[in-house]
Design a protein around this motif. Structure first.
Motif, PDB file in Angstrom:
ATOM      1  N   LEU A   1      10.402  50.817  21.516  1.00  0.00           N
ATOM      2  CA  LEU A   1      11.349  50.647  20.832  1.00  0.00           C
ATOM      3  C   LEU A   1      12.590  49.777  21.792  1.00  0.00           C
ATOM      4  CD1 LEU A   1      13.738  53.028  18.677  1.00  0.00           C
ATOM      5  CD2 LEU A   1      14.641  51.428  20.423  1.00  0.00           C
ATOM      6  N   LEU A   2      12.682  50.162  22.794  1.00  0.00           N
ATOM      7  CA  LEU A   2      13.423  49.277  23.721  1.00  0.00           C
ATOM      8  C   LEU A   2      12.952  48.035  24.127  1.00  0.00           C
ATOM      9  CD1 LEU A   2      14.098  52.366  26.576  1.00  0.00           C
ATOM     10  CD2 LEU A   2      15.747  51.471  24.799  1.00  0.00           C
TER      11      LEU A   2
ATOM     12  N   GLU B   1      24.936  52.465  23.002  1.00  0.00           N
ATOM     13  CA  GLU B   1      23.915  53.035  22.460  1.00  0.00           C
ATOM     14  C   GLU B   1      23.396  54.004  23.428  1.00  0.00           C
ATOM     15  OE1 GLU B   1      20.989  50.973  19.902  1.00  0.00           O
ATOM     16  OE2 GLU B   1      21.816  49.099  21.202  1.00  0.00           O
TER      17      GLU B   1
ATOM     18  N   GLN C   1      11.572  46.099  22.118  1.00  0.00           N
ATOM     19  CA  GLN C   1      11.746  45.313  20.881  1.00  0.00           C
ATOM     20  C   GLN C   1      13.161  44.932  20.849  1.00  0.00           C
ATOM     21  OE1 GLN C   1      10.302  47.661  17.511  1.00  0.00           O
ATOM     22  NE2 GLN C   1       8.078  47.766  18.670  1.00  0.00           N
ATOM     23  N   LYS C   2      14.064  45.336  21.412  1.00  0.00           N
ATOM     24  CA  LYS C   2      15.798  45.181  21.139  1.00  0.00           C
ATOM     25  C   LYS C   2      15.912  43.742  21.852  1.00  0.00           C
ATOM     26  CE  LYS C   2      18.680  48.265  22.003  1.00  0.00           C
ATOM     27  NZ  LYS C   2      18.842  48.448  20.343  1.00  0.00           N
ATOM     28  N   ASP C   3      16.982  43.398  21.127  1.00  0.00           N
ATOM     29  CA  ASP C   3      17.668  41.975  21.782  1.00  0.00           C
ATOM     30  C   ASP C   3      18.445  42.330  22.922  1.00  0.00           C
ATOM     31  OD1 ASP C   3      18.775  39.723  22.393  1.00  0.00           O
ATOM     32  OD2 ASP C   3      19.854  39.535  20.422  1.00  0.00           O
ATOM     33  N   TRP C   4      18.275  41.861  24.040  1.00  0.00           N
ATOM     34  CA  TRP C   4      18.842  42.184  25.266  1.00  0.00           C
ATOM     35  C   TRP C   4      20.021  41.001  25.619  1.00  0.00           C
ATOM     36  CZ3 TRP C   4      19.137  47.000  26.955  1.00  0.00           C
ATOM     37  CH2 TRP C   4      18.294  47.751  26.213  1.00  0.00           C
TER      38      TRP C   4
ATOM     39  N   VAL D   1      23.344  50.156  27.204  1.00  0.00           N
ATOM     40  CA  VAL D   1      22.436  50.970  26.497  1.00  0.00           C
ATOM     41  C   VAL D   1      21.751  51.625  27.384  1.00  0.00           C
ATOM     42  CG1 VAL D   1      20.210  51.314  25.669  1.00  0.00           C
ATOM     43  CG2 VAL D   1      21.426  49.122  24.927  1.00  0.00           C
TER      44      VAL D   1
ATOM     45  N   LYS E   1      23.519  42.428  27.245  1.00  0.00           N
ATOM     46  CA  LYS E   1      23.523  43.902  27.221  1.00  0.00           C
ATOM     47  C   LYS E   1      22.958  44.423  28.537  1.00  0.00           C
ATOM     48  CE  LYS E   1      22.608  44.633  22.235  1.00  0.00           C
ATOM     49  NZ  LYS E   1      21.514  45.034  21.263  1.00  0.00           N
TER      50      LYS E   1
END
Length: 471
Positions: free
Chosen positions: A419-420, A375, A422-425, A347, A428
């Motif tokens: 938003l970042l 992304e 809340q992402k699944d990391w 990302v 990643k």
């Protein structure tokens, strides 16, 4: 000798002021604003101006030398007073040359990589206990300041910036250093506000090459067609030494340099860093460093500050920060992280912050530069555009310029970073690229919040194994 700095609070200026203070000169200065860390550093050495603002009365004391910073304007009252009194006025690079004109000068230039290459050269020289003068555009581990000038050194290592020298001297800084050993890492159009065409920008590097001292050396990255042409047109009385990527191998996400029958483990990675290492090795060889000395030093080189710096990491995620902002830097940095961790999604988040990056006519230069990311997010602040007095740009225009499907463009930093979060990391990596701070975001704190770990995962593994790489 009394030296007075007009605009002493600048990143480069305050470091030079400290260096001259350490050398025994009387140093004074003024500025209309001084931020951290300049303020604390100047205060530590007793150089912080007693009051904020310009003070022409200080010039009435007739300092021996005036050093003029870029932050000042041509109508600065102190500058006007100095001119009326006929005092000697230097730009920052002019005075660096003045201090080192009887030394062997090494100057590292290029649109990208110059800070890292300068850092490598400095690290190798220090590791091998060679004392030298230097100027570099980043804080480096093992060096207290970004500038050092001494009486008894024989070598000076400078990062050669192509930006303007002062408000009254429109020559690029690196034109004033006249190197004995010069390196050019690559040319990618930058500083569009000063160099309106690519041809005009390239011309500055030709002038730099023409300024190499007689019987000197020009080291250049042979993968750049403009540098090949510049080398071909440069004088025949200098050595012309091309370089490419250093031979290497990647094992389990770790890069090793190949040297004879040995592999030397690195803290850094990426094709661009392998290019930087190859160029730095040629420079070091020119000042008398052997191959063995160079590679031993490289086992402890951890990179320059703000260049693929690890903000936080755990077993599944690494958060990188990089100063990248120009198209070529974005492309190289994004590709490097993706290649090094091909088993993780990438990302990438970047901020349009500089004058060039926010200029509507320049935006198309960013086409394809984040294609390697799984992304991609781009942020810009319309108020920054307004402050720089540029033509407004829209989210749609930015998305079209980057030409990456499903690129996400934000103008609200809170919305982006929420938003970042809340992402699944899991599996990643996050790459944050900016020369700013996303309108006030605490990037270190944010990164630690994602991984729960402010310390780079795997340091213990490095310490146990590094002794086996060089015997």
């Amino acid at each position: 000798m009394h030296i007075h700095f007009i605009a002493i609070g600048g990143s480069a200026m305050h470091n030079l002021a400290i260096a001259l203070h350490k050398k025994g000169y009387k140093v004074t200065g003024s500025d209309d604003e001084i931020f951290e860390p300049s303020r604390s550093r100047l205060e530590k050495y007793g150089l912080l101006p007693a009051q904020t603002g310009w003070q022409p009365e200080l010039i009435s004391q007739k300092p021996d030398v005036i050093i003029l910073g870029m932050h000042a304007h041509p109508d600065n009252p102190e500058l006007k007073q100095a001119q009326e009194l006929g005092l000697k006025i230097y730009s920052y690079p002019e005075y660096l040359y003045e201090q080192t004109k009887n030394k062997t000068r090494v100057v590292i230039g290029g649109s990208h990589g110059k800070t890292t290459i300068t850092s490598i050269v400095m690290h190798v020289l220090k590791f091998n206990q060679l004392d030298f003068d230097y100027m570099v555009g980043a804080n480096l581990e093992g060096f207290d300041t970004m500038v050092s000038l001494k009486e008894d050194t024989k070598i000076a290592v400078f990062e050669g910036d192509e930006y303007l020298s002062s408000p009254i001297d429109r020559r690029p800084k690196f034109h004033l250093y006249h190197p004995h050993i010069a390196l050019l890492s690559g040319i990618a159009w930058d500083h569009i506000n000063v160099f309106p065409t690519f041809e005009n920008y390239v011309e500055q590097f030709q002038i730099f090459a023409d300024g190499v001292e007689e019987n000197g050396a020009l080291i250049y990255f042979e993968g750049d067609e403009n540098l090949r042409r510049i080398a071909g047109q440069s004088r025949n009385d200098i050595d012309k030494l091309p370089y490419s990527e250093h031979e290497s191998v990647v094992e389990d996400g770790i890069t090793y340099l190949k040297f004879n029958d040995r592999e030397i483990r690195l803290h850094v990675f990426g094709d661009h860093n392998l290019q930087n290492i190859a160029g730095a090795k040629l420079v070091c060889s020119k000042v008398g460093i052997s191959d063995e000395q160079f590679y031993r030093a490289m086992t402890s080189f951890k990179g320059a500050a703000r260049r693929l710096e690890v903000l936080s990491e755990n077993e599944k995620t690494t958060v990188f920060y990089d100063f990248a902002h120009s198209p070529s830097k974005l492309k190289a940095t994004t590709a490097a992280v993706k290649k090094q961790f091909d088993n993780r999604q990438l990302v990438a988040v970047m901020e349009l912050h500089t004058y060039s990056s926010l200029k509507k006519e320049f935006l198309p230069q960013y086409g394809g530069c984040m294609d390697e990311a799984d992304e991609a997010f781009v942020f810009f602040n319309p108020k920054t555009i307004e402050h720089k007095r540029l033509t407004p740009i829209s989210k749609e225009e930015v998305a079209a310029a980057f030409s990456k499907p499903e690129l996400h463009v934000f103008t609200d930093p809170t919305e982006l970073f929420d938003l970042l979060r809340q992402k699944d990391w899991q599996n990643k990596n996050l790459l944050i690229m900016t020369s700013g701070n996303f309108s006030g975001q605490n990037l270190k704190e944010f990164a630690i919040g994602l991984t729960g770990n402010p310390i780079r995962f795997g340091n213990e593994k490095w310490i146990k194994q590094q002794g086996t790489t060089m015997n």
